[in-house]
Write a protein that holds these residues in place. Sequence first.
Motif, PDB file in Angstrom:
ATOM      1  N   GLN B  39       0.819  -1.211   0.000  1.00  0.00           N
ATOM      2  CA  GLN B  39       0.000   0.000   0.000  1.00  0.00           C
ATOM      3  C   GLN B  39       0.859   1.271   0.000  1.00  0.00           C
ATOM      4  O   GLN B  39       0.635   2.172  -0.807  1.00  0.00           O
ATOM      5  CB  GLN B  39      -0.920   0.015   1.218  1.00  0.00           C
ATOM      6  CG  GLN B  39      -1.598   1.352   1.402  1.00  0.00           C
ATOM      7  CD  GLN B  39      -2.967   1.213   1.986  1.00  0.00           C
ATOM      8  OE1 GLN B  39      -3.848   0.574   1.416  1.00  0.00           O
ATOM      9  NE2 GLN B  39      -3.175   1.800   3.141  1.00  0.00           N
ATOM     10  N   ASP B  40       1.840   1.324   0.910  1.00  0.00           N
ATOM     11  CA  ASP B  40       2.662   2.534   1.002  1.00  0.00           C
ATOM     12  C   ASP B  40       3.471   2.772  -0.281  1.00  0.00           C
ATOM     13  O   ASP B  40       3.851   3.899  -0.569  1.00  0.00           O
ATOM     14  CB  ASP B  40       3.607   2.460   2.211  1.00  0.00           C
ATOM     15  CG  ASP B  40       2.852   2.575   3.546  1.00  0.00           C
ATOM     16  OD1 ASP B  40       1.635   2.818   3.493  1.00  0.00           O
ATOM     17  OD2 ASP B  40       3.476   2.412   4.602  1.00  0.00           O
ATOM     18  N   GLU B  45      -2.914   1.201  -5.667  1.00  0.00           N
ATOM     19  CA  GLU B  45      -3.676   2.299  -6.266  1.00  0.00           C
ATOM     20  C   GLU B  45      -3.542   2.278  -7.788  1.00  0.00           C
ATOM     21  O   GLU B  45      -4.378   2.778  -8.508  1.00  0.00           O
ATOM     22  CB  GLU B  45      -3.190   3.644  -5.724  1.00  0.00           C
ATOM     23  CG  GLU B  45      -3.767   3.978  -4.368  1.00  0.00           C
ATOM     24  CD  GLU B  45      -3.199   5.264  -3.807  1.00  0.00           C
ATOM     25  OE1 GLU B  45      -3.462   6.329  -4.379  1.00  0.00           O
ATOM     26  OE2 GLU B  45      -2.467   5.181  -2.798  1.00  0.00           O
ATOM     27  N   LYS B  60     -10.956  -4.900  -1.966  1.00  0.00           N
ATOM     28  CA  LYS B  60     -10.838  -4.061  -0.773  1.00  0.00           C
ATOM     29  C   LYS B  60      -9.601  -4.508  -0.016  1.00  0.00           C
ATOM     30  O   LYS B  60      -9.525  -5.648   0.441  1.00  0.00           O
ATOM     31  CB  LYS B  60     -12.069  -4.240   0.105  1.00  0.00           C
ATOM     32  CG  LYS B  60     -13.354  -3.818  -0.571  1.00  0.00           C
ATOM     33  CD  LYS B  60     -14.467  -3.994   0.431  1.00  0.00           C
ATOM     34  CE  LYS B  60     -15.820  -3.940  -0.218  1.00  0.00           C
ATOM     35  NZ  LYS B  60     -16.799  -4.638   0.639  1.00  0.00           N
ATOM     36  N   VAL B  61      -8.658  -3.602   0.092  1.00  0.00           N
ATOM     37  CA  VAL B  61      -7.384  -3.969   0.689  1.00  0.00           C
ATOM     38  C   VAL B  61      -7.316  -3.521   2.143  1.00  0.00           C
ATOM     39  O   VAL B  61      -7.553  -2.362   2.455  1.00  0.00           O
ATOM     40  CB  VAL B  61      -6.218  -3.316  -0.075  1.00  0.00           C
ATOM     41  CG1 VAL B  61      -4.898  -3.693   0.579  1.00  0.00           C
ATOM     42  CG2 VAL B  61      -6.238  -3.747  -1.528  1.00  0.00           C
ATOM     43  N   ILE B  62      -7.010  -4.470   3.022  1.00  0.00           N
ATOM     44  CA  ILE B  62      -6.682  -4.139   4.410  1.00  0.00           C
ATOM     45  C   ILE B  62      -5.170  -4.205   4.497  1.00  0.00           C
ATOM     46  O   ILE B  62      -4.573  -5.247   4.237  1.00  0.00           O
ATOM     47  CB  ILE B  62      -7.240  -5.184   5.392  1.00  0.00           C
ATOM     48  CG1 ILE B  62      -8.657  -5.564   5.061  1.00  0.00           C
ATOM     49  CG2 ILE B  62      -7.104  -4.705   6.832  1.00  0.00           C
ATOM     50  CD1 ILE B  62      -9.676  -4.555   5.404  1.00  0.00           C
ATOM     51  N   SER B  63      -4.549  -3.086   4.854  1.00  0.00           N
ATOM     52  CA  SER B  63      -3.099  -3.047   4.825  1.00  0.00           C
ATOM     53  C   SER B  63      -2.540  -3.232   6.228  1.00  0.00           C
ATOM     54  O   SER B  63      -2.767  -2.408   7.105  1.00  0.00           O
ATOM     55  CB  SER B  63      -2.717  -1.708   4.201  1.00  0.00           C
ATOM     56  OG  SER B  63      -1.506  -1.270   4.635  1.00  0.00           O
ATOM     57  N   GLN B  64      -1.858  -4.344   6.441  1.00  0.00           N
ATOM     58  CA  GLN B  64      -1.351  -4.692   7.772  1.00  0.00           C
ATOM     59  C   GLN B  64       0.064  -5.238   7.617  1.00  0.00           C
ATOM     60  O   GLN B  64       0.527  -5.450   6.520  1.00  0.00           O
ATOM     61  CB  GLN B  64      -2.241  -5.782   8.396  1.00  0.00           C
ATOM     62  CG  GLN B  64      -3.711  -5.397   8.470  1.00  0.00           C
ATOM     63  CD  GLN B  64      -4.615  -6.558   8.859  1.00  0.00           C
ATOM     64  OE1 GLN B  64      -4.393  -7.690   8.452  1.00  0.00           O
ATOM     65  NE2 GLN B  64      -5.639  -6.248   9.652  1.00  0.00           N
ATOM     66  N   GLY B 181       6.111   3.227   7.053  1.00  0.00           N
ATOM     67  CA  GLY B 181       6.179   4.680   6.985  1.00  0.00           C
ATOM     68  C   GLY B 181       6.505   5.291   8.338  1.00  0.00           C
ATOM     69  O   GLY B 181       7.338   6.195   8.453  1.00  0.00           O
ATOM     70  N   ALA B 182       5.854   4.760   9.378  1.00  0.00           N
ATOM     71  CA  ALA B 182       6.106   5.277  10.734  1.00  0.00           C
ATOM     72  C   ALA B 182       7.560   5.044  11.113  1.00  0.00           C
ATOM     73  O   ALA B 182       8.202   5.900  11.730  1.00  0.00           O
ATOM     74  CB  ALA B 182       5.172   4.597  11.730  1.00  0.00           C
ATOM     75  N   PHE B 204       8.206   7.069  -0.430  1.00  0.00           N
ATOM     76  CA  PHE B 204       8.152   7.816   0.836  1.00  0.00           C
ATOM     77  C   PHE B 204       8.487   9.282   0.575  1.00  0.00           C
ATOM     78  O   PHE B 204       9.453   9.598  -0.108  1.00  0.00           O
ATOM     79  CB  PHE B 204       9.149   7.201   1.822  1.00  0.00           C
ATOM     80  CG  PHE B 204       9.070   7.774   3.207  1.00  0.00           C
ATOM     81  CD1 PHE B 204       7.947   7.596   3.996  1.00  0.00           C
ATOM     82  CD2 PHE B 204      10.131   8.489   3.732  1.00  0.00           C
ATOM     83  CE1 PHE B 204       7.879   8.105   5.277  1.00  0.00           C
ATOM     84  CE2 PHE B 204      10.076   9.014   5.014  1.00  0.00           C
ATOM     85  CZ  PHE B 204       8.943   8.817   5.783  1.00  0.00           C
ATOM     86  N   LYS B 205       7.663  10.188   1.123  1.00  0.00           N
ATOM     87  CA  LYS B 205       7.798  11.596   0.752  1.00  0.00           C
ATOM     88  C   LYS B 205       8.556  12.436   1.773  1.00  0.00           C
ATOM     89  O   LYS B 205       8.819  13.602   1.538  1.00  0.00           O
ATOM     90  CB  LYS B 205       6.403  12.200   0.551  1.00  0.00           C
ATOM     91  CG  LYS B 205       5.623  11.514  -0.550  1.00  0.00           C
ATOM     92  CD  LYS B 205       4.781  12.503  -1.339  1.00  0.00           C
ATOM     93  CE  LYS B 205       4.170  11.862  -2.567  1.00  0.00           C
ATOM     94  NZ  LYS B 205       3.147  10.859  -2.208  1.00  0.00           N
ATOM     95  N   ASN B 206       8.870  11.864   2.927  1.00  0.00           N
ATOM     96  CA  ASN B 206       9.486  12.660   3.991  1.00  0.00           C
ATOM     97  C   ASN B 206      10.935  12.207   4.214  1.00  0.00           C
ATOM     98  O   ASN B 206      11.368  12.013   5.326  1.00  0.00           O
ATOM     99  CB  ASN B 206       8.653  12.484   5.277  1.00  0.00           C
ATOM    100  CG  ASN B 206       9.093  13.416   6.382  1.00  0.00           C
ATOM    101  OD1 ASN B 206       9.597  14.509   6.126  1.00  0.00           O
ATOM    102  ND2 ASN B 206       8.920  12.990   7.626  1.00  0.00           N
TER     103      ASN B 206
END
Lengths: 230, 278
Positions: B39-40, B45, B60-64, B181-182, B204-206
């Motif tokens: 997903q990230d 998408e 339907k995606v559950i992202s874990q 991401g975190a 990743f944008k940051n």
Amino acid sequence: MTGDTSALQLVLTGDPGLYAIVWLSLLVSLSAVACAAVIGVPLGALIALTRFPGREAIIVVLNALMGLPPVVAGLAIYLLLSRSGPLGSWGLLFTPAAMIIAQTVLVTPIIAALTRQTVEDLWLEYRDELAALDVGPIGRIATLIWDARFSLVTALLAGFGRAAAEVGAIMVVGGNINNFTRTMTTSIALETSKGDLPLAIGLGIILIMIIVMINALAWTARRAGERYAG
Amino acid sequence: MLNRRTLLTAALLSASIAFAPSAFAQDKSIIVASTTSTQDSGLFEYLLPLFKTKTGITVKVISQGTGQALDTGRRGDADVVFVHAKSAEEKFLSEGFGVKRHPVMYNDFVLIGPKSDPAGIKGGKDVAKALVAIKDKNASFISRGDKSGTHAAELALWKASNVDVEKETGGWYKAIGQGMGAALNTAGSSNAYVLSDRGSWINFKNKGDLGILVEGDKRMFNQYGVTLVNPAKHANVKKDLGQSFIDYLISPEGQKAIGDYKINGEQLFYPNAEDTGA
């Protein structure tokens, strides 16, 4: 919502993805507040006006549940609605309905506890009058809820604030599915995890503005109501 | 002024609208439990609209994390699991929760760190050596700590470096228990090293002061596989729709689409469904 966009651009260009997310957020949180009000207001009034053993303990628990951690409520509902759980056959996990249920669990104690306090305070003023008129228990509850209705708006707003702000419960039971169970708060969590902090904070500002607007509407309605009720 | 009846009607109306989509999305939709990296990285998408156009099936995606995604499959709350930790996937199959695992694509893990590079590992090709250097310098390292595929890969790399990170937890080695991401955000704001899959890193944008310091070690290979949840365990599994999604992913068309996904000209995933041993 992809690519290098800012939250402001999304608003100005009328991004359909953004509007769907805002709409779902409002739908879920307002529905949860409505369900919680139907349960919590009569429950709070009932506790305010009746005396029974263990009442004090129930009041303490109800007050404490105002601080129920959303992720715990979410997990409990998750286990209940999971296909391996007791209500699995309903097929509600990862749907907006599951999110409404979880938020109802979070909001009901807030509305019930605040209603209890409001109605109990009012009861002290009305007790003699209602006793003199020989009003029965149901009549008393109805009268007090009706006369406290403007104060109870604050209880509903406190509940709405809780619902609109939380992410822990709806993330667990809704799954943050794109175009289906993604709300403002879960989008903000997602954009943060993608490192798109400007978009995340932009969405946060939009969410806060919406909450302010809802509160302004409620305030206006309350003022208008008080004038008519005179 | 709103009266109570209007309010009640509005409440019931909104509740019924909320319930309606779940009722009608029953027809042609499946739930896929997948990893934060798919997903990230933005892959879904891009890929899911192509699949929907072709088949009319909504995914339907559950992202874990991988561990949690497999547990979602075990509970019967997903139709398909699409993850990246082969040994955990094989365990899932041996417990009878999956029908068959298909390799789909791979990319690789990269060791990310601050430009100041306190452990001096930049440009190395030996990931084990780099990890030992990080430990010896007591340089901060952020671990996912969430039983995800990336977490499993990181633990395997520490093992290959003969470092027992269990003992190190709390000092320079920080397990945050969150998604990719975190972990990248945390590393960026605390000048720490972190292991990431390449796809999440590219998207990743940051990035701030972070950069790739070690890459290309063959131990940093990252294979993704897809498995249908066993309908014999959970009767609610939509096996035909789930199987069409799997068939698409491993078909020449799906494989080409995966290979075509690029960000700024950089390819994120390499299709390899034909490599049945992967």
